[in-house]
Motif scaffolding. Structure first.
Motif, PDB file in Angstrom:
ATOM      1  N   TRP A 347      47.930  93.415  68.922  1.00  0.00           N
ATOM      2  CA  TRP A 347      48.260  92.012  68.711  1.00  0.00           C
ATOM      3  C   TRP A 347      47.071  91.227  68.178  1.00  0.00           C
ATOM      4  CZ3 TRP A 347      52.896  90.509  68.068  1.00  0.00           C
ATOM      5  CH2 TRP A 347      53.951  91.164  68.722  1.00  0.00           C
ATOM      6  N   ARG A 348      45.874  91.502  68.703  1.00  0.00           N
ATOM      7  CA  ARG A 348      44.687  90.788  68.233  1.00  0.00           C
ATOM      8  C   ARG A 348      44.425  91.071  66.757  1.00  0.00           C
ATOM      9  NH1 ARG A 348      40.496  92.675  69.949  1.00  0.00           N
ATOM     10  NH2 ARG A 348      41.133  94.272  71.439  1.00  0.00           N
ATOM     11  N   TRP A 349      44.539  92.338  66.351  1.00  0.00           N
ATOM     12  CA  TRP A 349      44.264  92.680  64.959  1.00  0.00           C
ATOM     13  C   TRP A 349      45.420  92.281  64.036  1.00  0.00           C
ATOM     14  CZ3 TRP A 349      39.834  93.907  62.651  1.00  0.00           C
ATOM     15  CH2 TRP A 349      38.752  94.214  63.480  1.00  0.00           C
ATOM     16  N   ARG A 350      46.632  92.184  64.575  1.00  0.00           N
ATOM     17  CA  ARG A 350      47.738  91.685  63.757  1.00  0.00           C
ATOM     18  C   ARG A 350      47.526  90.208  63.428  1.00  0.00           C
ATOM     19  NH1 ARG A 350      53.385  93.419  65.725  1.00  0.00           N
ATOM     20  NH2 ARG A 350      52.792  95.248  64.497  1.00  0.00           N
ATOM     21  N   ASP A 351      46.991  89.456  64.398  1.00  0.00           N
ATOM     22  CA  ASP A 351      46.679  88.054  64.121  1.00  0.00           C
ATOM     23  C   ASP A 351      45.683  87.949  62.975  1.00  0.00           C
ATOM     24  OD1 ASP A 351      48.361  87.142  66.081  1.00  0.00           O
ATOM     25  OD2 ASP A 351      46.794  86.899  67.601  1.00  0.00           O
ATOM     26  N   ARG A 352      44.681  88.828  62.941  1.00  0.00           N
ATOM     27  CA  ARG A 352      43.697  88.800  61.857  1.00  0.00           C
ATOM     28  C   ARG A 352      44.348  89.209  60.537  1.00  0.00           C
ATOM     29  NH1 ARG A 352      38.755  87.804  63.362  1.00  0.00           N
ATOM     30  NH2 ARG A 352      38.022  88.358  61.265  1.00  0.00           N
ATOM     31  N   ALA A 353      45.230  90.199  60.594  1.00  0.00           N
ATOM     32  CA  ALA A 353      45.873  90.666  59.366  1.00  0.00           C
ATOM     33  C   ALA A 353      46.760  89.597  58.747  1.00  0.00           C
ATOM     34  CB  ALA A 353      46.693  91.928  59.649  1.00  0.00           C
ATOM     35  N   GLU A 354      47.282  88.686  59.567  1.00  0.00           N
ATOM     36  CA  GLU A 354      48.193  87.657  59.078  1.00  0.00           C
ATOM     37  C   GLU A 354      47.532  86.297  58.932  1.00  0.00           C
ATOM     38  OE1 GLU A 354      51.329  87.776  61.914  1.00  0.00           O
ATOM     39  OE2 GLU A 354      52.138  89.714  61.195  1.00  0.00           O
ATOM     40  N   ASP A 355      46.226  86.211  59.140  1.00  0.00           N
ATOM     41  CA  ASP A 355      45.509  84.937  59.048  1.00  0.00           C
ATOM     42  C   ASP A 355      45.224  84.613  57.580  1.00  0.00           C
ATOM     43  OD1 ASP A 355      43.839  82.774  59.150  1.00  0.00           O
ATOM     44  OD2 ASP A 355      42.574  83.559  60.756  1.00  0.00           O
ATOM     45  N   PRO A 356      45.869  83.605  57.010  1.00  0.00           N
ATOM     46  CA  PRO A 356      45.691  83.298  55.582  1.00  0.00           C
ATOM     47  C   PRO A 356      44.307  82.758  55.244  1.00  0.00           C
ATOM     48  CG  PRO A 356      47.005  81.603  56.631  1.00  0.00           C
ATOM     49  CD  PRO A 356      46.810  82.669  57.662  1.00  0.00           C
ATOM     50  N   LEU A 357      43.531  82.373  56.266  1.00  0.00           N
ATOM     51  CA  LEU A 357      42.201  81.826  56.006  1.00  0.00           C
ATOM     52  C   LEU A 357      41.149  82.907  55.819  1.00  0.00           C
ATOM     53  CD1 LEU A 357      42.158  78.850  58.553  1.00  0.00           C
ATOM     54  CD2 LEU A 357      42.774  78.825  56.124  1.00  0.00           C
ATOM     55  N   LEU A 358      41.486  84.130  56.178  1.00  0.00           N
ATOM     56  CA  LEU A 358      40.527  85.215  56.034  1.00  0.00           C
ATOM     57  C   LEU A 358      40.564  85.777  54.623  1.00  0.00           C
ATOM     58  CD1 LEU A 358      41.016  87.202  59.371  1.00  0.00           C
ATOM     59  CD2 LEU A 358      39.130  85.673  58.762  1.00  0.00           C
ATOM     60  N   PRO A 359      39.457  86.338  54.137  1.00  0.00           N
ATOM     61  CA  PRO A 359      39.459  86.986  52.818  1.00  0.00           C
ATOM     62  C   PRO A 359      40.456  88.138  52.780  1.00  0.00           C
ATOM     63  CG  PRO A 359      37.210  86.673  53.618  1.00  0.00           C
ATOM     64  CD  PRO A 359      38.130  86.353  54.757  1.00  0.00           C
ATOM     65  N   LEU A 360      40.969  88.414  51.588  1.00  0.00           N
ATOM     66  CA  LEU A 360      41.969  89.469  51.429  1.00  0.00           C
ATOM     67  C   LEU A 360      41.442  90.819  51.907  1.00  0.00           C
ATOM     68  CD1 LEU A 360      44.731  90.391  50.392  1.00  0.00           C
ATOM     69  CD2 LEU A 360      43.697  90.671  48.122  1.00  0.00           C
ATOM     70  N   THR A 361      40.175  91.129  51.626  1.00  0.00           N
ATOM     71  CA  THR A 361      39.628  92.432  52.041  1.00  0.00           C
ATOM     72  C   THR A 361      39.644  92.582  53.557  1.00  0.00           C
ATOM     73  OG1 THR A 361      37.392  91.473  51.948  1.00  0.00           O
ATOM     74  CG2 THR A 361      38.160  92.703  50.013  1.00  0.00           C
ATOM     75  N   GLN A 362      39.349  91.494  54.288  1.00  0.00           N
ATOM     76  CA  GLN A 362      39.381  91.569  55.744  1.00  0.00           C
ATOM     77  C   GLN A 362      40.808  91.729  56.257  1.00  0.00           C
ATOM     78  OE1 GLN A 362      37.144  88.760  58.032  1.00  0.00           O
ATOM     79  NE2 GLN A 362      35.374  88.792  56.657  1.00  0.00           N
ATOM     80  N   ARG A 363      41.759  91.023  55.633  1.00  0.00           N
ATOM     81  CA  ARG A 363      43.150  91.150  56.082  1.00  0.00           C
ATOM     82  C   ARG A 363      43.657  92.574  55.858  1.00  0.00           C
ATOM     83  NH1 ARG A 363      44.002  86.369  53.090  1.00  0.00           N
ATOM     84  NH2 ARG A 363      45.649  87.351  51.837  1.00  0.00           N
ATOM     85  N   ARG A 364      43.303  93.162  54.719  1.00  0.00           N
ATOM     86  CA  ARG A 364      43.742  94.536  54.460  1.00  0.00           C
ATOM     87  C   ARG A 364      43.068  95.524  55.407  1.00  0.00           C
ATOM     88  NH1 ARG A 364      43.914  94.616  47.788  1.00  0.00           N
ATOM     89  NH2 ARG A 364      45.947  93.555  47.602  1.00  0.00           N
ATOM     90  N   GLY A 365      41.804  95.287  55.721  1.00  0.00           N
ATOM     91  CA  GLY A 365      41.149  96.144  56.703  1.00  0.00           C
ATOM     92  C   GLY A 365      41.817  96.029  58.062  1.00  0.00           C
ATOM     93  N   ALA A 366      42.186  94.799  58.431  1.00  0.00           N
ATOM     94  CA  ALA A 366      42.867  94.579  59.711  1.00  0.00           C
ATOM     95  C   ALA A 366      44.229  95.270  59.724  1.00  0.00           C
ATOM     96  CB  ALA A 366      43.015  93.095  59.972  1.00  0.00           C
ATOM     97  N   GLU A 367      44.915  95.311  58.587  1.00  0.00           N
ATOM     98  CA  GLU A 367      46.203  96.006  58.519  1.00  0.00           C
ATOM     99  C   GLU A 367      46.058  97.488  58.845  1.00  0.00           C
ATOM    100  OE1 GLU A 367      47.605  95.241  54.622  1.00  0.00           O
ATOM    101  OE2 GLU A 367      48.226  93.169  55.023  1.00  0.00           O
ATOM    102  N   VAL A 368      44.977  98.102  58.381  1.00  0.00           N
ATOM    103  CA  VAL A 368      44.742  99.520  58.692  1.00  0.00           C
ATOM    104  C   VAL A 368      44.537  99.699  60.194  1.00  0.00           C
ATOM    105  CG1 VAL A 368      43.231 101.497  58.293  1.00  0.00           C
ATOM    106  CG2 VAL A 368      43.760  99.941  56.411  1.00  0.00           C
TER     107      VAL A 368
END
Length: 385
Positions: A347-368
């Protein structure tokens, strides 16, 4: 070929240039399912950085220990030559770079091994190196082997030398000739000195006598400390995390590379579609995405802070692929504890993956990372531990 208590010696009887391959079969359980390929030094390298011997190894081996003195540009060009294929570009995660002869760094000073480890860490943070090797380790094979084979007689001789004050012993360790033929402050036969020099080298003798003075005053303690300082323990742990724990993914990578090489060398109808399918597998297979994320995290390319990067690295298997290792809990943790920890991380990393304020590279890393957590929860639901 001669076998001794300390190993096996092979006398070729030919000049090295006349030999293409030597196959040695050795009856040991550790090698029952493993084939080791040892290559000569890379002497013939063309302008593009290609070395025929290494090209064969990079094409055929599941995993590679690339030994180099300092990881200089010419060595990097050799490794870069292996990234010509789609597999090489998409998943360059089967190489550990080893800064060998770490005892020679720093001009043979007693802190040479520490300097070599610092150099390895700098290489590890270099994006160019990170794109070619999953880890960089400094190692002195000579010191490690001396520790593994340390006998009571050698330890007694080293303890005798350590009884001499450092200022009185150092002048005799400036050269091999001084040590073997000079007048030492203690009685030590020339044959014994020559044996120590052959097994330890001058650096190893300096290090061993310093360790005896520092409290490593038994053969067992000395042996363990020499092995630890040599870097062999760190190298073994890195091989376990990066190669042994990931062996299925690395074998799959080798299979994809072999298929790609074949269809490019002998194209037939449907070859383009097959290459496209290989590229889709490389892009979508989660095991490869985890490995690529590990490389990115270790090079700090995603911009995660140190704490987040460490957690992400652990969750995707950077410290071991068992559930307990990924989740950072004790090995005997209950299934309930594993489930709660994995669900919380998901859940914590899903929040990061869906946070539009984060850079795209971080969101994609969080998705993994989220996908890795989902895999752990699925394994627990199926009764895994």
């Amino acid at each position: 070929m001669a076998c001794t208590a300390t190993g096996m010696r092979v006398d070729l009887g030919w000049r090295a240039g006349e030999v293409r391959d030597i196959v040695v079969r050795w009856p040991t359980r550790a090698l029952r399912q493993v084939t080791l390929v040892d290559t000569p030094a890379l002497s013939a390298v063309d302008e593009q950085g290609h070395a025929p011997v290494l090209d064969r190894v990079l094409a055929d081996a599941d995993a590679v220990l690339f030994l180099t003195r300092d990881g200089r540009d010419s060595d990097l060009r050799v490794l870069e030559s292996g990234r010509d294929s789609a597999v090489g570009q998409a998943a360059p995660v089967n190489v550990i770079m080893v800064l060998s002869r770490a005892d020679e760094v720093g001009g043979g000073r007693i802190d040479g091994l520490l300097t070599a480890r610092q150099l390895a860490r700098r290489h590890h943070r270099d994006p160019r190196v990170g794109a070619l090797a999953v880890n960089v380790v400094a190692c002195s094979g000579a010191v490690g082997l001396a520790g593994r084979l340390l006998g009571e007689s050698d330890f007694a001789a080293l303890a005798t030398l350590a009884g001499v004050p450092r200022a009185g012993l150092e002048p005799h360790l400036l050269s091999a000739d001084r040590f073997v033929r000079g007048e030492l402050p203690v009685r030590l036969d020339p044959e014994v000195r020559a044996g120590l020099l052959d097994r330890f080298g001058l650096f190893g003798i300096r290090l061993a006598t310093t360790l005896v003075r520092g409290g490593f005053d038994t053969r067992v303690a000395m042996s363990a400390e020499l092995i630890r300082r040599s870097g062999l323990t760190e190298l073994r742990e890195s091989m376990t995390r990066c190669f042994v724990d990931r062996r299925d993914a690395l074998k799959a990578r080798s299979a994809l590379a072999a298929v790609e090489s074949l269809v490019r060398a002998e194209p037939v109808r449907g070859s383009d579609e097959l290459v496209g399918a290989i590229e889709q597998i490389l892009a979508g297979a989660h095991e490869f995405r985890e490995l690529r994320l590990l490389v990115a995290l270790r090079n700090a390319r995603l911009g995660f802070d140190a704490e987040l990067a460490a957690e992400a690295q652990r969750l995707v298997g950077g410290e071991g692929v068992s559930l307990a290792a990924r989740l950072g809990v004790e090995h005997k943790a209950t299934t309930q504890r594993l489930w709660e920890t994995a669900a919380d991380a998901q859940w914590r990393w899903r929040d990061r993956a869906e946070d539009p304020l984060l850079p795209l590279t971080q969101r994609r890393g969080a998705e993994v990372v989220v996908r890795s957590c989902e895999g752990m929860l699925a394994e627990l639901a199926a009764g895994g531990r």
